[in-house]
Design a protein around this motif. Sequence first.
Motif, PDB file in Angstrom:
ATOM      1  N   ASP A 162      40.844 -22.701  74.308  1.00 13.90           N
ATOM      2  CA  ASP A 162      41.408 -21.349  74.334  1.00 13.90           C
ATOM      3  C   ASP A 162      42.743 -21.305  73.601  1.00 13.90           C
ATOM      4  O   ASP A 162      43.007 -20.374  72.821  1.00 13.90           O
ATOM      5  CB  ASP A 162      41.607 -20.896  75.782  1.00 13.90           C
ATOM      6  N   LEU A 163      43.588 -22.295  73.826  1.00 13.72           N
ATOM      7  CA  LEU A 163      44.900 -22.303  73.178  1.00 13.72           C
ATOM      8  C   LEU A 163      44.776 -22.489  71.671  1.00 13.72           C
ATOM      9  O   LEU A 163      45.496 -21.834  70.890  1.00 13.72           O
ATOM     10  CB  LEU A 163      45.778 -23.401  73.779  1.00 13.72           C
ATOM     11  N   THR A 164      43.883 -23.363  71.217  1.00 11.84           N
ATOM     12  CA  THR A 164      43.749 -23.576  69.769  1.00 11.84           C
ATOM     13  C   THR A 164      43.235 -22.323  69.070  1.00 11.84           C
ATOM     14  O   THR A 164      43.534 -22.113  67.894  1.00 11.84           O
ATOM     15  CB  THR A 164      42.818 -24.757  69.454  1.00 11.84           C
ATOM     16  N   GLU A 165      42.492 -21.502  69.781  1.00 13.55           N
ATOM     17  CA  GLU A 165      41.973 -20.284  69.151  1.00 13.55           C
ATOM     18  C   GLU A 165      43.069 -19.272  68.862  1.00 13.55           C
ATOM     19  O   GLU A 165      42.877 -18.357  68.054  1.00 13.55           O
ATOM     20  CB  GLU A 165      40.879 -19.673  70.028  1.00 13.55           C
ATOM     21  N   PHE A 166      44.258 -19.439  69.474  1.00 12.07           N
ATOM     22  CA  PHE A 166      45.394 -18.587  69.129  1.00 12.07           C
ATOM     23  C   PHE A 166      45.991 -18.979  67.780  1.00 12.07           C
ATOM     24  O   PHE A 166      46.705 -18.198  67.166  1.00 12.07           O
ATOM     25  CB  PHE A 166      46.484 -18.689  70.202  1.00 12.07           C
ATOM     26  N   GLY A 167      45.721 -20.214  67.304  1.00 13.97           N
ATOM     27  CA  GLY A 167      46.327 -20.687  66.061  1.00 13.97           C
ATOM     28  C   GLY A 167      47.831 -20.842  66.228  1.00 13.97           C
ATOM     29  O   GLY A 167      48.305 -21.352  67.250  1.00 13.97           O
ATOM     30  N   ARG A 168      48.600 -20.431  65.210  1.00  8.76           N
ATOM     31  CA  ARG A 168      50.064 -20.480  65.300  1.00  8.76           C
ATOM     32  C   ARG A 168      50.510 -19.733  66.551  1.00  8.76           C
ATOM     33  O   ARG A 168      50.082 -18.603  66.788  1.00  8.76           O
ATOM     34  CB  ARG A 168      50.699 -19.835  64.081  1.00  8.76           C
ATOM     35  N   ARG A 169      51.375 -20.349  67.337  1.00  7.43           N
ATOM     36  CA  ARG A 169      51.767 -19.706  68.585  1.00  7.43           C
ATOM     37  C   ARG A 169      53.204 -20.086  68.933  1.00  7.43           C
ATOM     38  O   ARG A 169      53.754 -21.040  68.422  1.00  7.43           O
ATOM     39  CB  ARG A 169      50.812 -20.089  69.717  1.00  7.43           C
ATOM     40  N   GLY A 170      53.763 -19.301  69.836  1.00  7.36           N
ATOM     41  CA  GLY A 170      55.162 -19.501  70.189  1.00  7.36           C
ATOM     42  C   GLY A 170      56.068 -18.915  69.126  1.00  7.36           C
ATOM     43  O   GLY A 170      55.754 -17.888  68.516  1.00  7.36           O
ATOM     44  N   THR A 171      57.192 -19.559  68.882  1.00  8.05           N
ATOM     45  CA  THR A 171      58.173 -19.023  67.936  1.00  8.05           C
ATOM     46  C   THR A 171      57.639 -18.961  66.508  1.00  8.05           C
ATOM     47  O   THR A 171      58.255 -18.325  65.653  1.00  8.05           O
ATOM     48  CB  THR A 171      59.451 -19.878  67.949  1.00  8.05           C
TER      49      THR A 171
ATOM     50  N   PHE B  83      64.073 -18.796  66.472  1.00 13.91           N
ATOM     51  CA  PHE B  83      63.786 -18.140  65.200  1.00 13.91           C
ATOM     52  C   PHE B  83      62.383 -18.501  64.725  1.00 13.91           C
ATOM     53  O   PHE B  83      61.768 -19.458  65.209  1.00 13.91           O
ATOM     54  CB  PHE B  83      64.819 -18.538  64.133  1.00 13.91           C
ATOM     55  N   SER B  84      61.888 -17.716  63.808  1.00 11.79           N
ATOM     56  CA  SER B  84      60.641 -18.041  63.113  1.00 11.79           C
ATOM     57  C   SER B  84      60.966 -18.243  61.638  1.00 11.79           C
ATOM     58  O   SER B  84      61.967 -17.734  61.133  1.00 11.79           O
ATOM     59  CB  SER B  84      59.613 -16.921  63.278  1.00 11.79           C
ATOM     60  N   TRP B  85      60.115 -18.995  60.965  1.00 11.67           N
ATOM     61  CA  TRP B  85      60.321 -19.303  59.539  1.00 11.67           C
ATOM     62  C   TRP B  85      58.980 -19.166  58.852  1.00 11.67           C
ATOM     63  O   TRP B  85      57.996 -19.765  59.276  1.00 11.67           O
ATOM     64  CB  TRP B  85      60.863 -20.724  59.403  1.00 11.67           C
ATOM     65  N   ARG B  86      58.926 -18.341  57.810  1.00 16.54           N
ATOM     66  CA  ARG B  86      57.654 -18.164  57.110  1.00 16.54           C
ATOM     67  C   ARG B  86      57.889 -18.020  55.613  1.00 16.54           C
ATOM     68  O   ARG B  86      58.954 -17.576  55.170  1.00 16.54           O
ATOM     69  CB  ARG B  86      56.902 -16.940  57.633  1.00 16.54           C
TER      70      ARG B  86
ATOM     71  N   ARG C 291      63.577 -16.183  57.277  1.00 16.74           N
ATOM     72  CA  ARG C 291      63.873 -16.687  58.618  1.00 16.74           C
ATOM     73  C   ARG C 291      64.293 -15.484  59.451  1.00 16.74           C
ATOM     74  O   ARG C 291      65.179 -14.722  59.046  1.00 16.74           O
ATOM     75  CB  ARG C 291      64.979 -17.736  58.578  1.00 16.74           C
ATOM     76  N   ALA C 292      63.643 -15.309  60.613  1.00 13.17           N
ATOM     77  CA  ALA C 292      63.882 -14.124  61.431  1.00 13.17           C
ATOM     78  C   ALA C 292      64.099 -14.519  62.883  1.00 13.17           C
ATOM     79  O   ALA C 292      63.614 -15.565  63.342  1.00 13.17           O
ATOM     80  CB  ALA C 292      62.683 -13.169  61.330  1.00 13.17           C
TER      81      ALA C 292
END
Length: 475
Positions: A29-38, A70-73, A247-248
């Motif tokens: 279930d958790l892996t199906e969220f993909g990127r997660r958290g910050t 923060f997030s970084w993309r 970065r946000a």
Amino acid sequence: MKNQRLTAEGRVREATMPDGETIFSWIKDLTEFGRRGTHAADDRRSVDYLLGAFKGFGLSDVQVQESESFSWRVTRSHLAVGGTPIPHAPVAFSFDIGGNGAFSTGPDGLSAPLADVGDGTEDDFARTDVDGKIVLFDLRFTLPRRLLLAGGEFAYDPQGSVEDADLDTANPYLSNYEDVLERAIEAGAAGFVGVLADYFDSHDLYPEHTPGITIPGLWVTRAAGARIRALAASGATGATLRLDGERAPATARTVIGYLPGRTTDTIMVQSHHDSPWDGGVEDASGTAEVLALARHYSRIPQERRPKTLMFVLMDSHWTGYQAHQKFVDTFITDPAASHRIVANVTLEHIGKQGEIGPGGELRIFDRPEYRAVFENVSEPLKAVIETAITTHDLQRTVRLPADTLVPLLGELPTDADFVYEAGVPTISFISGPVYLYDKADTLDKVYKADLVPVAEAFADIIDHLSTTPSDEIRA
């Protein structure tokens, strides 16, 4: 015996541990969220899922502690040498602009000469002019398995499965990256390309946050690095590097729940739920182990829990550990904290062994990755750890003395570091497969056969922590 199990001492006890399929379903279930958290914008998926699980188990005072992270993309990246495009991936958290906001090398990117510094030692930089240039260097991992195993006081390998050739495979946690970039930035480099020289055939490495990398960078595979060097040798001395992104601000969320015991002396059980990829091994597997223990102990009456149990699932593992620091400030070092945390148990990375094949391919073996239990507890509890490992057949596991190794490593190389540094006696289970920070860390890398044995072993350890006088837990 269907509803019973044996403890490490051979005593019969109710079988309240979830089965392997249930634990694996939580990982899935958790892996199906993909990127997660910050890593995902205002992401609450894993947090809401874990809140639901804790509440469903009947934990009390279930809460979310928020902290600023923060997030970084990246929105666009490009690399070409002498006009030849080179496959690559952005180096996470490079191009640090000193805070939140957009970063960009401009619409045409950064064009500059290449400066090859090899392994990036002080001597390499002393003989190479990198000012205003794009530095090319070989990323080297500096923590091979043999170094960790050599520090062990106890090792369990009844099948004699340790192969000498495996011991040179390195954990991706420690590398020369920070030292090389410090030298490059100080010498005036404009950007960098890191060749994953000790890695399998992937450029999708996503290490934890290293602050202060003010120049843009890209990863390339070992084969792509050889291609770049061949192009340079044939006269293509210039490169163009482009890196645009943002970065946000992001909210890190730690999920917490309690099972009260007969006292407020508290044993903390911890992992982290965030991931930049699917994160089957890191760290859906560790999170699922915490869930398994929470459900197990929720079915044991309070009067049979000598100490309170606190289950904690952290965020910001990659983006600066702000959640960990706030947790320590609130629940450990604050004199007004309502519970005295007397021990920490941290669970991470139930993964299959990964190796680099002769052609650079990632090879996966259906056996557990070599793993360690870092600890700084009393002699009787060290013996408990060893008994739990052998009773539940946790093969390829070594017990490591944290207080001896942390001064050499610079930190406890697990999610428990902040709690350990705050003075809480710690028992931290972890492995470091070579694919740990890669998008290759998918559901199939989880070593399913050990999901229940690891949980059962740590239930035995927690039972002993619960009955040991709190002031006698630490070494």
